[in-house]
Each structure stands twice: as C-alpha cells, then as structure tokens.
Write an enzyme that holds these catalytic residues in place. Structure first.
Site, short mmCIF file in Angstrom:
data_model
loop_
_atom_site.label_atom_id
_atom_site.label_comp_id
_atom_site.label_asym_id
_atom_site.label_seq_id
_atom_site.Cartn_x
_atom_site.Cartn_y
_atom_site.Cartn_z
N GLY A 34 0.81 -1.21 0.00
CA GLY A 34 0.00 0.00 0.00
C GLY A 34 0.84 1.26 0.00
N ALA A 38 3.57 6.24 -8.00
CA ALA A 38 3.68 5.93 -9.44
C ALA A 38 4.52 4.69 -9.71
CB ALA A 38 4.27 7.14 -10.17
N GLY A 39 5.41 4.32 -8.77
CA GLY A 39 6.19 3.09 -8.95
C GLY A 39 5.29 1.86 -8.93
N HIS A 40 4.37 1.83 -7.95
CA HIS A 40 3.42 0.71 -7.90
C HIS A 40 2.53 0.70 -9.13
CE1 HIS A 40 4.07 1.66 -3.46
NE2 HIS A 40 4.43 0.39 -3.52
N GLU A 151 12.18 -3.41 -9.86
CA GLU A 151 13.64 -3.51 -9.74
C GLU A 151 14.16 -2.63 -8.61
OE1 GLU A 151 15.38 -2.60 -13.53
OE2 GLU A 151 14.93 -4.61 -14.33
P1 AMP Z 1 6.16 -2.13 -1.47
O1 AMP Z 1 4.73 -1.71 -1.37
O2 AMP Z 1 7.13 -1.07 -1.13
O3 AMP Z 1 6.43 -3.46 -0.83
O4 AMP Z 1 6.39 -2.37 -3.02
C1 AMP Z 1 5.52 -3.17 -3.78
C2 AMP Z 1 6.12 -3.38 -5.13
O5 AMP Z 1 6.32 -2.13 -5.78
C3 AMP Z 1 7.50 -4.07 -5.08
O6 AMP Z 1 7.59 -5.01 -6.14
C4 AMP Z 1 8.43 -2.92 -5.26
O7 AMP Z 1 9.67 -3.30 -5.81
C5 AMP Z 1 7.66 -2.05 -6.23
N1 AMP Z 1 8.15 -0.67 -6.20
C6 AMP Z 1 8.28 0.12 -5.11
N2 AMP Z 1 8.82 1.31 -5.46
C7 AMP Z 1 9.04 1.26 -6.80
C8 AMP Z 1 9.58 2.17 -7.76
N3 AMP Z 1 10.03 3.37 -7.41
N4 AMP Z 1 9.65 1.76 -9.04
C9 AMP Z 1 9.21 0.54 -9.42
N5 AMP Z 1 8.68 -0.36 -8.56
C10 AMP Z 1 8.60 -0.01 -7.27
#
Ligand code: AMP
Length: 282
Positions: A34, A38-40, A151
């Site tokens: 959660g 924009a990465g998610h 990544e």
């Molecule tokens: P998290 O919610 O932080 O556990 O992330 C969930 C997914 O989003 C994981 O696969 C992360 O690697 C990916 N993610 C988080 N930040 C980024 C980002 N800046 N760019 C690309 N993917 C991301």
C-alpha cells in the site's frame, strides 16, 4: 472506469479468479504494502499489458519488519490506494487481514539460502524469510499467470525468481524498471520520512551508483569503488552506509571485474530517519 472490487479472504479471491479464468482470462498479480505511488502503478500498467485481469494485493506484512523497524508507523491509507488503483484500471484489490494471512498456529516459513542471505538479508535478519513466506502464500492463493515486482527492490526480485523456480510455482515473474523522481530519487513510501534538507541530498544515491557502474566498466576495482561511493554519500549528509556493493546481477555474488554475466551495483544507506535503497546495472 468500473468500480474496483475489494476482497479480504482466500475463498473470496479464488471465487473471483475462478470466474475470470473460466472466461479464459489470464491474471496478473501485483503484491504491495500500500501507500501507493507511481512506482506501484507502473507495475499495474505492465500487468494490464500482459494479462486480461490485474489483481493488486495490499498487505503490510508484519513478518518482514524487524522489532526496531517501522511496522507500527508504516503509512496506511486503503481508501486512497483503492482510488488510485481504480483510476489505473486494476480489476481487484485483495486486502487480507493479518489474522487471515497468519491464522492461529501458523508455523511455516519459507527461507532462501544464498541470494536471500547477503546484503539486505545480512542487515535485516528475517526480512527475506518474511517476504518469501508472504509472496509464496500470495502466489499459491492466486496462482496468477504473471506477477510483477519492481527492480527498486532488486534483491527481492531475485529472491522471488529463485523461490518460484525452487517451489515449481507456475507463475512468470516480471521485473519492472525503477520509477524515479525527475532528480533521480527512486520513488518510495519511505521518502516521506526525509526532511527538506535530506530530500535535497537524496538523489546523490542514484548519482553515486551510476558513477560506480561507469568506473567499474572502465576497470576500477570494486573495493576502491565501494570505498569511494561511501565517501561520496557521507560527504552530502548520509549517515551509516550499510553497503554499496558490486554483484552478479542474478546470484548477487560479489564480482571482481566486468565479465560475460551482467553485474549490478546495489546500496542501502541511512539519511536521517530513512533507510534508502537503490541499485543500477553495472
Ligand atoms: P512495497 O509496497 O514497497 O512493498 O512495493 C511493492 C512493489 O512495488 C514491489 O515489487 C516494489 O519493488 C515495487 N516498487 C516500489 N517502489 C518502486 C519504484 N520506485 N519503481 C518501481 N517499482 C517499485
């Protein structure tokens, strides 16, 4: 834009997925904790390009936080997350409770040697056990065609690729390039912990990694580059640098010189209250 449905139980998830699979639809799964940015959403977009249906999971997994880490204060806002996912075109939000994921008596742990033990595994004991256990559960619960991971968490991506291969889970794991701010800082929910001054220094992390990668290709030794990189970070205000390290891109074993196999430079460093991680191809 259709209304995004939310399910919270494994039977609820499976019923929805069975219907879609019955129609011949393939499924993309995007696991998250959660606090979406924009990465998610880049993972969702890629999922929608690869499969008919995109399911996003939202679960702040207590098992991947250490006793002194930020589980209690980790940002949580399911309503905003659901709205962002609806706008992005995701089809289903799976947001299980902690009690349903880890029912009374839960005793199974998925643990990886090798790729799960180095770097983050070394600095965050138990972290990859927590990640591998929850991701194995999510993949077995949903049995998606593809699952997407950033990544940004490069070692996590390699751990999950290894796990899926070792446990014969029939899902293709797709890595998605890191989404960054215009100044190069990788998007992360934890960037919110940075003060304005720290935020200004933060892009030095990616800049340093890019320069280490360039010099590695030019023939400089990993030991020299790692020492140089730490110095660069500390000069602009970073505190402890847990590691900055040149590794084989798949096994994450140390590399001594550019070779036939791709290399990666990965780092984790403290900036104020935030522990930032980043990595680039080397
Ligand atoms: P998290 O919610 O932080 O556990 O992330 C969930 C997914 O989003 C994981 O696969 C992360 O690697 C990916 N993610 C988080 N930040 C980024 C980002 N800046 N760019 C690309 N993917 C991301």
């Amino acid at each position: 834009m259709s209304r995004l449905e939310t399910v919270r139980t494994v039977p609820g998830l499976r019923a929805r997925l069975d219907t879609w699979r019955g129609q011949g639809d393939s499924i993309a799964l995007v696991p998250t904790m959660g606090a979406l940015h924009a990465g998610h959403l880049a993972l969702v977009e890629r999922g929608l390009a690869l499969a008919e249906r995109c399911v996003v999971t939202l679960f702040v997994n207590p098992k991947q936080f250490g006793p002194n880490e930020d589980f209690a204060v980790y940002p949580r806002d399911e309503q905003t997350d659901a709205r962002l996912l609806e706008e992005a075109g995701a089809h289903l939000l799976y947001a299980p409770t902690v009690d349903s994921m880890y029912a009374e008596g839960h005793a199974t742990k998925v643990s990886l040697s090798g790729v799960g033990e180095v770097l983050e595994g070394n600095f965050r004991p138990g972290f990859f056990d927590g990640v591998a256990t929850v991701v194995a559960k999510l993949l077995i619960q949903a049995l998606p065609t593809v699952a997407l991971f950033g990544e940004k968490d490069y070692q996590q991506l390699q751990v999950i690729k290894r796990l899926v291969q070792d446990l014969d889970i029939p899902t293709e794991i797709i890595g998605v390039p890191t989404v960054r701010e215009p100044d190069g800082l990788a998007l992360s929910s934890r960037n919110a912990y940075l003060t304005p001054t720290e935020r200004q220094a933060a892009p030095t992390l990616q800049q340093t990694l890019l320069e280490v990668a360039r010099r590695f290709q030019a023939g400089d030794s990993p030991a020299d580059l790692e020492a140089w990189g730490m110095d660069q970070l500390q000069k602009v205000g970073f505190g402890t640098v847990d590691y900055i390290s040149l590794r084989d891109a798949a096994t994450l074993e140390p590399v001594s010189a550019p070779g036939d196999r791709p290399a990666r430079v990965l780092a984790a460093a403290w900036l104020g209250k935030a522990r930032l991680i980043d990595n680039v191809a080397a």
